[in-house]
Design a protein around this motif. Structure first.
Motif, PDB file in Angstrom:
ATOM      1  N   GLY A  64       0.768  -1.243   0.000  1.00 20.55           N
ATOM      2  CA  GLY A  64       0.000   0.000   0.000  1.00 20.55           C
ATOM      3  C   GLY A  64       0.789   1.276   0.000  1.00 20.55           C
ATOM      4  O   GLY A  64       0.284   2.307  -0.434  1.00 20.55           O
ATOM      5  N   ALA A  73      -2.212  -3.024  -4.660  1.00 16.29           N
ATOM      6  CA  ALA A  73      -3.023  -2.443  -3.590  1.00 16.29           C
ATOM      7  C   ALA A  73      -4.485  -2.365  -4.002  1.00 16.29           C
ATOM      8  O   ALA A  73      -5.390  -2.583  -3.181  1.00 16.29           O
ATOM      9  CB  ALA A  73      -2.492  -1.059  -3.227  1.00 16.29           C
ATOM     10  N   THR A  74      -4.735  -2.076  -5.269  1.00 19.86           N
ATOM     11  CA  THR A  74      -6.109  -2.001  -5.760  1.00 19.86           C
ATOM     12  C   THR A  74      -6.798  -3.359  -5.678  1.00 19.86           C
ATOM     13  O   THR A  74      -7.928  -3.467  -5.194  1.00 19.86           O
ATOM     14  CB  THR A  74      -6.142  -1.505  -7.224  1.00 19.86           C
ATOM     15  OG1 THR A  74      -5.490  -0.241  -7.292  1.00 19.86           O
ATOM     16  CG2 THR A  74      -7.553  -1.378  -7.730  1.00 19.86           C
ATOM     17  N   GLY A  77      -7.283  -4.327  -1.957  1.00 23.77           N
ATOM     18  CA  GLY A  77      -8.269  -3.433  -1.350  1.00 23.77           C
ATOM     19  C   GLY A  77      -9.682  -3.712  -1.824  1.00 23.77           C
ATOM     20  O   GLY A  77     -10.617  -3.779  -1.022  1.00 23.77           O
ATOM     21  N   TYR A  80     -10.896  -7.091  -0.352  1.00 29.24           N
ATOM     22  CA  TYR A  80     -11.295  -6.979   1.046  1.00 29.24           C
ATOM     23  C   TYR A  80     -12.593  -6.183   1.182  1.00 29.24           C
ATOM     24  O   TYR A  80     -13.497  -6.576   1.925  1.00 29.24           O
ATOM     25  CB  TYR A  80     -10.198  -6.306   1.864  1.00 29.24           C
ATOM     26  CG  TYR A  80      -8.998  -7.167   2.169  1.00 29.24           C
ATOM     27  CD1 TYR A  80      -8.774  -8.383   1.540  1.00 29.24           C
ATOM     28  CD2 TYR A  80      -8.058  -6.757   3.094  1.00 29.24           C
ATOM     29  CE1 TYR A  80      -7.671  -9.160   1.821  1.00 29.24           C
ATOM     30  CE2 TYR A  80      -6.947  -7.526   3.392  1.00 29.24           C
ATOM     31  CZ  TYR A  80      -6.765  -8.717   2.751  1.00 29.24           C
ATOM     32  OH  TYR A  80      -5.666  -9.488   3.048  1.00 29.24           O
ATOM     33  N   LEU A  81     -12.683  -5.048   0.471  1.00 27.36           N
ATOM     34  CA  LEU A  81     -13.908  -4.244   0.534  1.00 27.36           C
ATOM     35  C   LEU A  81     -15.099  -5.009  -0.031  1.00 27.36           C
ATOM     36  O   LEU A  81     -16.208  -4.917   0.501  1.00 27.36           O
ATOM     37  CB  LEU A  81     -13.726  -2.943  -0.252  1.00 27.36           C
ATOM     38  CG  LEU A  81     -13.188  -1.753   0.512  1.00 27.36           C
ATOM     39  CD1 LEU A  81     -12.984  -0.574  -0.421  1.00 27.36           C
ATOM     40  CD2 LEU A  81     -14.093  -1.372   1.648  1.00 27.36           C
ATOM     41  N   GLY A 124      -9.350  -2.881   3.546  1.00 23.04           N
ATOM     42  CA  GLY A 124      -9.677  -2.605   2.154  1.00 23.04           C
ATOM     43  C   GLY A 124      -9.769  -1.116   1.881  1.00 23.04           C
ATOM     44  O   GLY A 124      -9.270  -0.619   0.869  1.00 23.04           O
ATOM     45  N   SER A 125     -10.395  -0.378   2.788  1.00 17.50           N
ATOM     46  CA  SER A 125     -10.502   1.078   2.635  1.00 17.50           C
ATOM     47  C   SER A 125      -9.138   1.740   2.655  1.00 17.50           C
ATOM     48  O   SER A 125      -8.863   2.642   1.860  1.00 17.50           O
ATOM     49  CB  SER A 125     -11.366   1.664   3.751  1.00 17.50           C
ATOM     50  OG  SER A 125     -12.652   1.125   3.709  1.00 17.50           O
ATOM     51  N   LEU A 127      -6.266   0.485   1.767  1.00 16.06           N
ATOM     52  CA  LEU A 127      -5.544   0.193   0.534  1.00 16.06           C
ATOM     53  C   LEU A 127      -6.100   0.982  -0.651  1.00 16.06           C
ATOM     54  O   LEU A 127      -5.343   1.446  -1.499  1.00 16.06           O
ATOM     55  CB  LEU A 127      -5.568  -1.306   0.249  1.00 16.06           C
ATOM     56  CG  LEU A 127      -4.686  -2.135   1.184  1.00 16.06           C
ATOM     57  CD1 LEU A 127      -4.971  -3.615   1.007  1.00 16.06           C
ATOM     58  CD2 LEU A 127      -3.227  -1.836   0.947  1.00 16.06           C
ATOM     59  N   VAL A 128      -7.405   1.149  -0.709  1.00 12.05           N
ATOM     60  CA  VAL A 128      -7.988   1.921  -1.806  1.00 12.05           C
ATOM     61  C   VAL A 128      -7.592   3.393  -1.682  1.00 12.05           C
ATOM     62  O   VAL A 128      -7.279   4.042  -2.687  1.00 12.05           O
ATOM     63  CB  VAL A 128      -9.524   1.741  -1.844  1.00 12.05           C
ATOM     64  CG1 VAL A 128     -10.177   2.717  -2.799  1.00 12.05           C
ATOM     65  CG2 VAL A 128      -9.851   0.312  -2.255  1.00 12.05           C
TER      66      VAL A 128
END
Length: 189
Positions: A64, A73-74, A77, A80-81, A124-125, A127-128
């Motif tokens: 990240g 990372a996308t 993320g 996970y999200l 997830g948040s 990483l996004v």
């Protein structure tokens, strides 16, 4: 090439981190659920939980925060999200899908734990957000073409010859002095 490398990192680190979070949080929940009944938890129990979660954070931190391709990372993320959002709309299906227990090194990891505790949404948040950071997309600064040193301005390394006052000025030899230096040095051998 860097996109391929971060894609491979995402495919490996995403699930590995998920398992580490499940191990750490599962262990932590067990320790603190039994803590009121015990005078003092065993020394290894809270430490193992801490190590699992810390290593998971470091692995995600690599993907990240480093100036690599944001693809890794996308992917992690969004994965996970996606699991967290799916759990909001169909919690029973998501829990049934993920409710498997792995036994690793004497520790149990229920794979649904990151969704149950909300860690999947949190990680997830993060990483996004790391992907949309403006600094991540900037190129490394390059030296302007007019500021690059010219060969005649570059000092020649002298090593032990700095004692030779005949050849060394206050700023050292430059490329213009090279023929004199080479001739003088070769004549002394």
């Amino acid at each position: 090439m860097r996109h391929l490398a971060t894609f491979v990192a995402a495919v490996v680190l995403g699930p590995a981190t998920w398992v580490l979070v499940a191990l750490g949080q599962g262990r932590s929940l067990t320790v603190f659920d039994t803590a009121p009944n015990a005078d003092l938890p065993s020394a290894g129990d809270p430490l193992a939980a801490f190590v699992f979660i810390a290593v998971a954070g470091m692995l995600l931190g690599v993907v990240g925060t480093l100036r690599l391709s944001p693809l890794g990372a996308t992917l992690i993320g969004l994965g996970y999200l996606g699991s967290a959002v799916a759990a909001v709309f169909a919690p029973g299906r998501v829990i049934n899908l993920l409710d498997h227990t792995l036994r690793i090194g004497g520790y149990d990891a229920n794979l649904a734990t990151p969704v149950r505790t909300g860690s999947a949404a949190l990680l997830g948040s993060l990483l996004v957000v790391a992907v949309v950071s403006a600094k991540r997309w900037r190129q490394w600064p390059e030296a302007p073409a007019d500021e690059t040193p010219k060969p005649e301005d570059t000092p020649i390394p002298l090593g032990d010859l700095q004692r030779d006052t005949e050849l060394v000025g206050a700023a050292g030899l430059t490329a213009q002095d090279r023929p004199q230096w080479e001739t003088s040095w070769q004549s002394r051998r």
